[in-house]
Structure formats: structure tokens, C-alpha cells
Write a protein that holds these residues in place. Structure first.
Motif, PDB file in Angstrom:
ATOM      1  N   LYS A   1      -4.701   3.173 -11.032  1.00  0.00           N
ATOM      2  CA  LYS A   1      -5.691   2.983  -9.970  1.00  0.00           C
ATOM      3  C   LYS A   1      -6.008   1.498  -9.769  1.00  0.00           C
ATOM      4  O   LYS A   1      -6.129   1.014  -8.643  1.00  0.00           O
ATOM      5  CB  LYS A   1      -6.980   3.747 -10.310  1.00  0.00           C
ATOM      6  N   LYS A   2      -6.159   0.795 -10.894  1.00  0.00           N
ATOM      7  CA  LYS A   2      -6.461  -0.643 -10.830  1.00  0.00           C
ATOM      8  C   LYS A   2      -5.304  -1.431 -10.229  1.00  0.00           C
ATOM      9  O   LYS A   2      -5.498  -2.518  -9.681  1.00  0.00           O
ATOM     10  CB  LYS A   2      -6.780  -1.166 -12.225  1.00  0.00           C
ATOM     11  N   LYS A   3      -4.105  -0.880 -10.328  1.00  0.00           N
ATOM     12  CA  LYS A   3      -2.922  -1.513  -9.755  1.00  0.00           C
ATOM     13  C   LYS A   3      -2.689  -1.061  -8.305  1.00  0.00           C
ATOM     14  O   LYS A   3      -1.625  -1.310  -7.719  1.00  0.00           O
ATOM     15  CB  LYS A   3      -1.683  -1.172 -10.590  1.00  0.00           C
TER      16      LYS A   3
ATOM     17  N   PHE B   1       4.484  10.738  -3.892  1.00  0.00           N
ATOM     18  CA  PHE B   1       5.820  11.258  -3.606  1.00  0.00           C
ATOM     19  C   PHE B   1       5.852  11.890  -2.226  1.00  0.00           C
ATOM     20  O   PHE B   1       4.921  12.582  -1.825  1.00  0.00           O
ATOM     21  CB  PHE B   1       6.244  12.294  -4.642  1.00  0.00           C
ATOM     22  N   SER B   2       6.943  11.646  -1.511  1.00  0.00           N
ATOM     23  CA  SER B   2       7.132  12.262  -0.196  1.00  0.00           C
ATOM     24  C   SER B   2       8.574  12.051   0.243  1.00  0.00           C
ATOM     25  O   SER B   2       9.371  11.411  -0.461  1.00  0.00           O
ATOM     26  CB  SER B   2       6.198  11.634   0.847  1.00  0.00           C
ATOM     27  N   ALA B   3       8.884  12.562   1.417  1.00  0.00           N
ATOM     28  CA  ALA B   3      10.208  12.321   1.997  1.00  0.00           C
ATOM     29  C   ALA B   3      10.376  10.848   2.357  1.00  0.00           C
ATOM     30  O   ALA B   3      11.509  10.363   2.495  1.00  0.00           O
ATOM     31  CB  ALA B   3      10.395  13.189   3.237  1.00  0.00           C
ATOM     32  N   TYR B   4       9.259  10.145   2.493  1.00  0.00           N
ATOM     33  CA  TYR B   4       9.297   8.789   3.030  1.00  0.00           C
ATOM     34  C   TYR B   4       8.948   7.707   2.011  1.00  0.00           C
ATOM     35  O   TYR B   4       8.851   6.538   2.367  1.00  0.00           O
ATOM     36  CB  TYR B   4       8.359   8.698   4.238  1.00  0.00           C
ATOM     37  N   ILE B   5       8.780   8.081   0.745  1.00  0.00           N
ATOM     38  CA  ILE B   5       8.547   7.074  -0.282  1.00  0.00           C
ATOM     39  C   ILE B   5       9.808   6.206  -0.412  1.00  0.00           C
ATOM     40  O   ILE B   5      10.927   6.708  -0.329  1.00  0.00           O
ATOM     41  CB  ILE B   5       8.165   7.718  -1.634  1.00  0.00           C
TER      42      ILE B   5
ATOM     43  N   MET C   1       8.935   3.408  -5.567  1.00  0.00           N
ATOM     44  CA  MET C   1       9.195   4.164  -6.796  1.00  0.00           C
ATOM     45  C   MET C   1       9.434   3.226  -7.982  1.00  0.00           C
ATOM     46  O   MET C   1       8.963   3.475  -9.099  1.00  0.00           O
ATOM     47  CB  MET C   1      10.394   5.104  -6.593  1.00  0.00           C
ATOM     48  N   LYS C   2      10.160   2.148  -7.744  1.00  0.00           N
ATOM     49  CA  LYS C   2      10.415   1.161  -8.805  1.00  0.00           C
ATOM     50  C   LYS C   2       9.123   0.509  -9.269  1.00  0.00           C
ATOM     51  O   LYS C   2       8.926   0.296 -10.478  1.00  0.00           O
ATOM     52  CB  LYS C   2      11.396   0.097  -8.306  1.00  0.00           C
ATOM     53  N   LYS C   3       8.262   0.193  -8.317  1.00  0.00           N
ATOM     54  CA  LYS C   3       6.979  -0.436  -8.665  1.00  0.00           C
ATOM     55  C   LYS C   3       6.149   0.488  -9.556  1.00  0.00           C
ATOM     56  O   LYS C   3       5.594   0.062 -10.575  1.00  0.00           O
ATOM     57  CB  LYS C   3       6.184  -0.770  -7.397  1.00  0.00           C
ATOM     58  N   ILE C   4       6.097   1.767  -9.193  1.00  0.00           N
ATOM     59  CA  ILE C   4       5.327   2.743  -9.972  1.00  0.00           C
ATOM     60  C   ILE C   4       5.913   2.872 -11.380  1.00  0.00           C
ATOM     61  O   ILE C   4       5.186   2.858 -12.375  1.00  0.00           O
ATOM     62  CB  ILE C   4       5.307   4.108  -9.245  1.00  0.00           C
ATOM     63  N   ALA C   5       7.235   2.974 -11.447  1.00  0.00           N
ATOM     64  CA  ALA C   5       7.906   3.092 -12.746  1.00  0.00           C
ATOM     65  C   ALA C   5       7.652   1.852 -13.603  1.00  0.00           C
ATOM     66  O   ALA C   5       7.406   1.958 -14.817  1.00  0.00           O
ATOM     67  CB  ALA C   5       9.402   3.303 -12.548  1.00  0.00           C
ATOM     68  N   ASN C   6       7.705   0.683 -12.989  1.00  0.00           N
ATOM     69  CA  ASN C   6       7.469  -0.567 -13.728  1.00  0.00           C
ATOM     70  C   ASN C   6       6.052  -0.638 -14.266  1.00  0.00           C
ATOM     71  O   ASN C   6       5.824  -1.079 -15.401  1.00  0.00           O
ATOM     72  CB  ASN C   6       7.749  -1.777 -12.829  1.00  0.00           C
ATOM     73  N   GLU C   7       5.089  -0.203 -13.476  1.00  0.00           N
ATOM     74  CA  GLU C   7       3.693  -0.248 -13.914  1.00  0.00           C
ATOM     75  C   GLU C   7       3.442   0.747 -15.055  1.00  0.00           C
ATOM     76  O   GLU C   7       2.683   0.460 -15.985  1.00  0.00           O
ATOM     77  CB  GLU C   7       2.743   0.024 -12.749  1.00  0.00           C
TER      78      GLU C   7
ATOM     79  N   LYS D   1       0.849  -1.187   0.000  1.00  0.00           N
ATOM     80  CA  LYS D   1       0.000   0.000   0.000  1.00  0.00           C
ATOM     81  C   LYS D   1       0.883   1.235   0.000  1.00  0.00           C
ATOM     82  O   LYS D   1       1.684   1.445   0.907  1.00  0.00           O
ATOM     83  CB  LYS D   1      -0.931  -0.001   1.211  1.00  0.00           C
ATOM     84  N   ILE D   2       0.718   2.075  -1.015  1.00  0.00           N
ATOM     85  CA  ILE D   2       1.554   3.265  -1.155  1.00  0.00           C
ATOM     86  C   ILE D   2       0.807   4.488  -0.636  1.00  0.00           C
ATOM     87  O   ILE D   2      -0.333   4.734  -1.018  1.00  0.00           O
ATOM     88  CB  ILE D   2       1.967   3.473  -2.629  1.00  0.00           C
ATOM     89  N   ASP D   3       1.465   5.246   0.246  1.00  0.00           N
ATOM     90  CA  ASP D   3       0.901   6.475   0.814  1.00  0.00           C
ATOM     91  C   ASP D   3       1.259   7.637  -0.122  1.00  0.00           C
ATOM     92  O   ASP D   3       2.439   7.938  -0.294  1.00  0.00           O
ATOM     93  CB  ASP D   3       1.481   6.696   2.207  1.00  0.00           C
ATOM     94  N   PHE D   4       0.249   8.276  -0.721  1.00  0.00           N
ATOM     95  CA  PHE D   4       0.490   9.316  -1.725  1.00  0.00           C
ATOM     96  C   PHE D   4       1.365  10.445  -1.185  1.00  0.00           C
ATOM     97  O   PHE D   4       2.292  10.897  -1.845  1.00  0.00           O
ATOM     98  CB  PHE D   4      -0.845   9.882  -2.222  1.00  0.00           C
ATOM     99  N   PHE D   5       1.071  10.917   0.031  1.00  0.00           N
ATOM    100  CA  PHE D   5       1.808  12.053   0.605  1.00  0.00           C
ATOM    101  C   PHE D   5       2.752  11.674   1.753  1.00  0.00           C
ATOM    102  O   PHE D   5       3.451  12.533   2.281  1.00  0.00           O
ATOM    103  CB  PHE D   5       0.832  13.117   1.114  1.00  0.00           C
TER     104      PHE D   5
END
Length: 366
Positions: free
Chosen positions: A301-303, A344-348, A353-359, A2-6
Motif C-alpha cells: 500500500k505504501k508503495k 490483475f486484469s486482461a490489461y495489466i 507485473m514486474k514492479k509488483i514482483a520486485n516490491e 498508477k496501477i488499476d487493480f481490475f
């Protein structure tokens, strides 16, 4: 995953222990409105930005509204504002009875196109609201020179750029008035609504300070028609605690920005954000330009990847401005159809980030 947007949840874990102690102090003095923490916060914020004066407010929108009122902007006046921004930037102009004059933005940084400002200045122009979007500012040296020549005010809407710099000067201290927001998702955010006004001009400071409390000069004496626009003490406590870790978080944001771009740079069909010359950004929102934006949005969103669109409609297309003659703003129009913001945040984490880029890669490869 689960990725936290902020990244707010992770940040809260770092500060909650100290916050509980500070809340205990609040419950001892019980000054929930304009308590001692408000004055402490205003001093620290002024020092942080290099401004002489700071007035905290109930929201970033109210900070903008109070600023316009303090400058005497009213019916018949015109205020220049970028066409790609949150509604508050232009809404407050209409609220005081003035007319927003929408100007196109630059594709490079999504900020107001400084070269177009002169063309829209008229005898009715009283101010420019220059929005510092997605974490960096436009070129305030250029904007201030134009404003000085035509004797108009400059207000920076720094809701998304607190702690950024332009030519070495802090955002919020780049013009006649700087306004910011402390909405929870901001780089410096509280646990509700909040905002602040910054200025180096004593008259503006004194007027805004009165306007924030119904125009009151002393108890039950009202010199101006003002607002109830005070920041709650509890929010000041949160902001004081978050200020302690702000510089560290900004460094982490900068490092993560570089990593993110590395993971995304080879993906065709997207354009990545760039930090402009003479700027330092706080990278408040990581926004890219993408082909097939709406399809990409739905795919991510589906991912289970949270994404957002800031902003899907230009300001001059909003219903409340339907009676205002629409200026041609082709860049704003294009961007509203192509921009998408990623978590994106200080804590991502690097893994996230790799998962988002891959998708995103998978989307354009399919």
C-alpha cells in the motif's frame, strides 16, 4: 505508475464509443426496465453458457436468493456452503430462514472441499451452494454425484467464474442452478449491480421469472411472494457490449497469468495459485498465500500498489451467524490470515507485473 487493480478504466476506453451509440437507442425507445436489450442479453448469456434458460436479476445476491426461494428452501432446512466466501453466499440462506452449514475449503484452489460434504449432510439438508472462487470451479462432477445420491439440489455461486469451465462445461451450467454477478469488477461486469440465474429446468426458470417481478404471472396478477429484482436495461446494454470482447479478454488473462507466475515464482514465503485438473480458469482475482500477510499488505500500500484481502474473516466468524454452532474449518481459518490478492486484469502490463514482483521481493529481502 498508477496501477488499476481490475483494469476497468482501460476496458472502458475500448467500448465507450459503441456504448454511446447504444445509449442513443435506449433514449429512443425509453424502455428502461425490461427493455428489448434484456431479452437479447438473456438469449446470448444462455447460448454462451450452454444453458437452456437465463433470467437476469438486479444483483448476484438476488440471483442466489431467488434460486433458494424457487426451490422452496425455508425455515428448518439446511444448506451446505463453503466457509471462505463473500457474505452473500451464506447470507441468502439465513434470509430464507434456513441454516447455513459451513464446510472447509481446499488449500489448492480455495474452493469447497468436496470430500467433506457427505459428513455434513443430514435429513434437513436441502441444497449445496458451491462457490466457484477466484475464477475457477470446484469439481462439480463429484458434487453432483453426492447431491444425486442424497436427493438434494446444487446451486453454483459463479459470481467470480463466469466463462470458466469444469470438465469442458461452462460455469453457470454445471448444476441445477447457476448464479452469477455482473458487479463492475467481475470478469463480465456492468456499470452498477446486476446478476443472472441459469438453469436447464423449465419449472425453475418459470418460477424465478415470476419471483423476479414480485411473483407476477401477468400484470397485476401475483401468484407468488416475490421480489423486485429486475436488471435495468442500461446495464444490459453495457453487458451486451462487453460480451463482444469477453473471449479476447479471457485469452489475455490467461497469458498474463502465466507471465505473472513467472515473475513471482522465485519469491520465497509465497504460494502461487494453480489451475486444477479438468478446469479452465478466468483468473478473476489473482490471489496468493503469503507469510507476514498483513505486513506485506501495508508495505505494498505504501508503495502505491493496490491490494485486497478476500476474505479476512471466515463466514462462521461473522456476527450474523454467531448462534450457529461453529464447525472446525482449519484451512479456511489459515487462508483468511494468509491470502492477499494482487492487481490483475486482461490489461495489466508486463511492466506493472514486474514492479509488483520486485516490491514483494524487496519486502521479503528486507
Amino acid at each position: 505508475m498508477k496501477i488499476d487493480f481490475f483494469g476497468i478504466a482501460k476496458q472502458n476506453q475500448l467500448i465507450k464509443k459503441n456504448l454511446k451509440k447504444k445509449f442513443d437507442k435506449l433514449f429512443k425507445h425509453n424502455q428502461y426496465i425490461l427493455g428489448p436489450e434484456i431479452q437479447a442479453l438473456e438469449k446470448k448469456l444462455a447460448k454462451f453458457t450452454g444453458s437452456k434458460y437465463c433470467i437476469t436479476t438486479s444483483s448476484g445476491t438476488d440471483a442466489l436468493l431467488l434460486s433458494l426461494i424457487s426451490l422452496g428452501i425455508t425455515v428448518g432446512d439446511e444448506v451446505i456452503v463453503p466457509n471462505l466466501s463473500y457474505i452473500a453466499s451464506a447470507e441468502v440462506i439465513k434470509r430464507v430462514g434456513a441454516k447455513p452449514i459451513f464446510i472447509d475449503v481446499k488449500r489448492t484452489d480455495f474452493n469447497i472441499n468436496e470430500e467433506l460434504i457427505k459428513k455434513k449432510i443430514s435429513k434437513k439438508t436441502k441444497a449445496i451452494i458451491a462457490v466457484s472462487l477466484f475464477g475457477q470451479t470446484p469439481d462439480f462432477r463429484k458434487i453432483n454425484l453426492i447431491a444425486k445420491k442424497y436427493k438434494i439440489y446444487v446451486i453454483e455461486d459463479a459470481a467470480q467464474s463466469f466463462a470458466a469451465k469444469n470438465h469442458g462445461k461452462m460455469s453457470c451450467n454445471l448444476s441445477d442452478i447457476g448464479c452469477t454477478s455482473f458487479f463492475p469488477t467481475k470478469v463480465l461486469g456492468c456499470y452498477g449491480d446486476g446478476g443472472a440465474i441459469f438453469t436447464n429446468k423449465k419449472k425453475i426458470y418459470e418460477k424465478c421469472k415470476k419471483l423476479r417481478v414480485h411473483g407476477q404471472s401477468k400484470k397485476y396478477v401475483y401468484d407468488l411472494e416475490g421480489l423486485n429484482a429486475k436488471l435495468d436495461t442500461i446495464q444490459a446494454i453495457v453487458l451486451l457490449e462487453k460480451l463482444k470482447i469477453l473471449n479476447k479478454e479471457i485469452k489475455l488473462r490467461g497469458k498474463n497469468f502465466i507471465k505473472y507466475k513467472k515473475f513471482l515464482k522465485n519469491i520465497k514465503h509465497i504460494e502461487l495459485p494453480e489451475v486444477q485438473k479438468n478446469n479452465s480458469s478466468v483468473f478473476s482475482i489473482f490471489t496468493i498465500i503469503a507469510k507476514k500477510r498483513d505486513m506485506l499488505f501495508n508495505f505494498l500500500k505504501k508503495k502505491n500498489i493496490p491490494v485486497a484481502i478476500y476474505y479476512p474473516r471466515t463466514l462462521n466468524k461473522q456476527k450474523i451467524f454467531s448462534k450457529i454452532k461453529k464447525n472446525e474449518c482449519p484451512v479456511s481459518e489459515e487462508l483468511s490470515k494468509k491470502i492477499i490478492s494482487l492487481p490483475f486484469s486482461a490489461y495489466i502490463t508486463e511492466k506493472e507485473m514486474k514492479k509488483i514482483a520486485n516490491e514483494i521481493t524487496n519486502f521479503y529481502s528486507s
